[in-house]
Design a protein around this motif. Structure first.
Motif, mmCIF file in Angstrom:
data_model
loop_
_atom_site.group_PDB
_atom_site.id
_atom_site.type_symbol
_atom_site.label_atom_id
_atom_site.label_comp_id
_atom_site.label_asym_id
_atom_site.label_seq_id
_atom_site.Cartn_x
_atom_site.Cartn_y
_atom_site.Cartn_z
ATOM 1 N N ILE A 49 -10.548 33.801 52.254
ATOM 2 C CA ILE A 49 -10.479 35.240 51.979
ATOM 3 C C ILE A 49 -9.152 35.805 52.461
ATOM 4 N N GLU A 55 -11.923 35.310 46.016
ATOM 5 C CA GLU A 55 -12.301 36.706 45.921
ATOM 6 C C GLU A 55 -13.460 36.964 46.880
ATOM 7 N N PRO A 56 -13.615 38.173 47.394
ATOM 8 C CA PRO A 56 -14.658 38.445 48.393
ATOM 9 C C PRO A 56 -16.062 38.046 47.938
ATOM 10 N N ASP A 129 -14.839 43.455 55.712
ATOM 11 C CA ASP A 129 -13.896 44.574 55.644
ATOM 12 C C ASP A 129 -12.682 44.334 56.541
ATOM 13 N N LEU A 132 -10.382 41.907 54.645
ATOM 14 C CA LEU A 132 -9.671 42.532 53.542
ATOM 15 C C LEU A 132 -8.562 43.460 54.047
ATOM 16 N N ARG A 135 -5.767 41.185 55.341
ATOM 17 C CA ARG A 135 -5.003 40.606 54.229
ATOM 18 C C ARG A 135 -4.023 41.624 53.654
#
Length: 401
Positions: A49, A55-56, A129, A132, A135
Motif C-alpha cells: 500500500i 490499491e487500498p 488512512d 494513504l 504515501r
C-alpha cells in the motif's frame, strides 16, 4: 449465551466472528470497529500500500457478501469507550450501550508518539488512512527521517528508498531490529539497508522534533545534530489499546491480562495485539503483535468462549520484507539466547539460524531460506535439546562471525 459482542474489527475480531459462526453458534453477534473501513489486512500497509503496488481495496479481508453471511450487527466507525463487566455492557462513543453474555476484546494497539507530533509532515503508520496519508506525503517529500528501526521502521525505510527518496533511520539501540533478533542479525539488517542507500544513525536518541510554521523541518538528536526532513515517520512501537477498559475491573498491564485460555474475566476473552497471556509451550507470558497470532489467538479465544477450555500454546510465526530479503521466524528470541547458523552463510544472502535458551531450541530464523526454516520449525515445536541439536553432525552449526 444469547449475545456475543466483539470489540475490534480487524483481523482478530473478524476471525473471532467467523469462528463463532463456523462452530455453529447462532445467537446475536455484534462486531464493533473504530474505523469506517471494513476489516482489512495490516501487513501490506507498510509494504504494497505504501509503495502504491496495491490499491487500498486489495487489502480488504472479506467481500461485502462474506460479511453479510456472518449475520452480524457490524458497527463500523464506532469507538468503545467503557466496559461494565458486572452489567455486561459495552458503552460506545455515541452514548449507546450494548449488552452481552460473551465478549471478545480485540482492540489492538495504538502507536506511540513524540511531543510536537501534531506538526504537519509527521506521520505514524497503524491504519489504512495512515498509510494513504503517508504515501501522499512521500510522493511530495524528498527527505525522509524514520524514527525507530524495528520491523515497521525498517519496512517504511525500505518502501521510501524503493520510491527513490533520501532516507535516514534513527534508532537509540546500536543496531536495527535488536529487540526481536539481537545484535548479530541486527548488524546484517543494518548492512542490508546501507547497501541500498539508507543512512543509519544508531545508538543515538531523539531529543525533539523541530518545526516552523506548523510544519516539521527536522529531527534533533541527542548528540546535538539536526536531520533536515520533509517527512518524519514515528515508528516507536505501540501500546495496547486498553484505555477504554480503565475502571472496568479487568486486570491491565502490558495489555489485557488473560489466563492460558485467553480469558480475562467471566465470559470475557481477548485476542491479538491487545492480549497478554502465559504461553504454556514456552513457560512465559507474552503479547504478540504478529499477523498470524491475531488469527490463531482469535480462533482459540472464540473456541474457549464456546467451552473448549484449551490452553493457547502456539509457536509464534512472523516475517518482515526488506528490499529483496524476506526474514521469517518461528518461536521466541530471548536477548541472552545462543545463536548458531545451521544452513547457508550470511555472506551469500541466504541462511537459517537457530536460537537456544535454557537448554532448548526456542526459535529459528530464515534469511531468504523458507524451505530450510520449515524443516527447522519442528525443533521449536518439539522443544528439542540445544545440546543434542548442536552435537548432531548433520546439523552441526557454525557461529555467526
Amino acid at each position: 449465551m444469547k449475545r456475543i459482542v466483539i470489540v475490534g474489527a480487524s483481523a482478530a475480531g473478524l476471525t473471532a466472528a467467523e469462528t463463532l459462526r463456523r462452530r455453529g453458534w447462532g445467537g446475536d453477534l455484534t462486531l464493533i470497529g473504530e474505523e469506517q473501513h471494513p476489516p482489512y489486512d495490516r501487513p501490506p500497509l507498510s509494504k504494497q500500500i505504501l509503495t502504491g503496488a496495491w490499491e487500498p481495496e486489495r487489502a480488504t479481508l472479506r467481500s461485502p457478501q462474506d460479511l453479510a453471511r456472518l449475520e452480524a450487527d457490524l458497527r463500523l466507525g464506532q469507538r468503545a469507550t467503557a466496559l461494565d463487566v458486572e452489567g455486561g455492557q459495552v458503552r460506545l462513543g455515541d452514548g449507546e450501550s450494548i449488552g452481552f453474555d460473551g465478549l471478545v476484546i480485540a482492540t489492538g494497539v495504538a502507536p506511540r508518539r513524540l511531543p510536537d507530533s501534531e506538526l504537519a509532515g509527521v506521520h505514524v503508520l497503524r491504519t489504512l488512512d495512515d498509510a494513504l496519508a503517508l504515501r501522499a506525503a512521500l510522493l511530495t517529500g524528498a527527505r525522509v527521517v524514520v524514527v525507530g528501526a524495528g520491523f515497521l521502521g525498517t519496512e517504511v525505510a525500505t518502501a521510501a528508498r524503493t520510491m527513490g527518496l533520501e532516507v535516514t533511520v534513527v534508532e537509540p539501540e546500536p543496531v536495527p531490529v535488536r529487540r526481536p533478533f539481537g545484535d548479530r542479525i541486527g548488524t546484517l539488517v543494518a548492512g542490508l539497508h546501507r547497501d541500498h542507500g539508507t543512512r543509519l544513525r544508531c545508538g543515538i536518541p531523539v531529543r525533539r522534533l523541530r518545526g516552523a510554521g506548523g510544519r516539521v523541518t527536522g529531527v534533533e538528536l541527542g548528540d546535538g545534530t539536526t536531520l533536515s526532513a520533509d517527512v518524519v515517520v514515528l515508528a516507536l512501537g505501540s501500546a495496547p489499546a486498553t484505555g477504554w477498559l480503565t475502571g472496568s475491573g479487568l486486570r491491565l498491564g502490558d495489555g489485557v491480562m488473560c489466563d492460558a485460555l485467553c480469558q480475562a474475566g467471566p465470559g470475557i476473552y481477548a485476542a491479538g495485539d491487545v492480549a497478554t497471556w502465559p504461553n504454556p509451550h514456552f513457560g512465559t507470558r507474552m503479547r504478540l503483535e504478529h499477523r498470524m497470532n491475531a488469527t490463531e489467538q482469535a480462533m482459540a479465544a472464540a473456541g474457549n468462549l464456546l467451552g473448549d477450555a484449551t490452553p493457547f500454546a502456539p509457536v509464534p510465526y512472523f516475517w518482515t520484507d526488506q528490499y529483496d530479503t524476506r526474514i521469517q521466524a518461528y518461536g521466541i528470541f530471548p536477548p541472552d539466547a545462543d545463536l548458531r547458523i545451521v544452513h547457508g552463510d550470511p555472506v551469500d544472502g541466504q541462511f537459517a539460524a537457530a536460537y537456544g535458551h535454557h537448554g532448548r531450541v526456542v526459535g529459528v530464523l530464515g534469511w531468504n531460506a523458507p524451505r530450510q526454516l520449515r524443516t527447522l520449525r519442528r525443533l521449536v515445536v518439539e522443544r528439542a535439546s540445544w545440546r543434542a541439536f548442536t552435537a548432531t553432525p548433520a546439523l552441526r552449526p557454525e557461529t555467526v562471525n
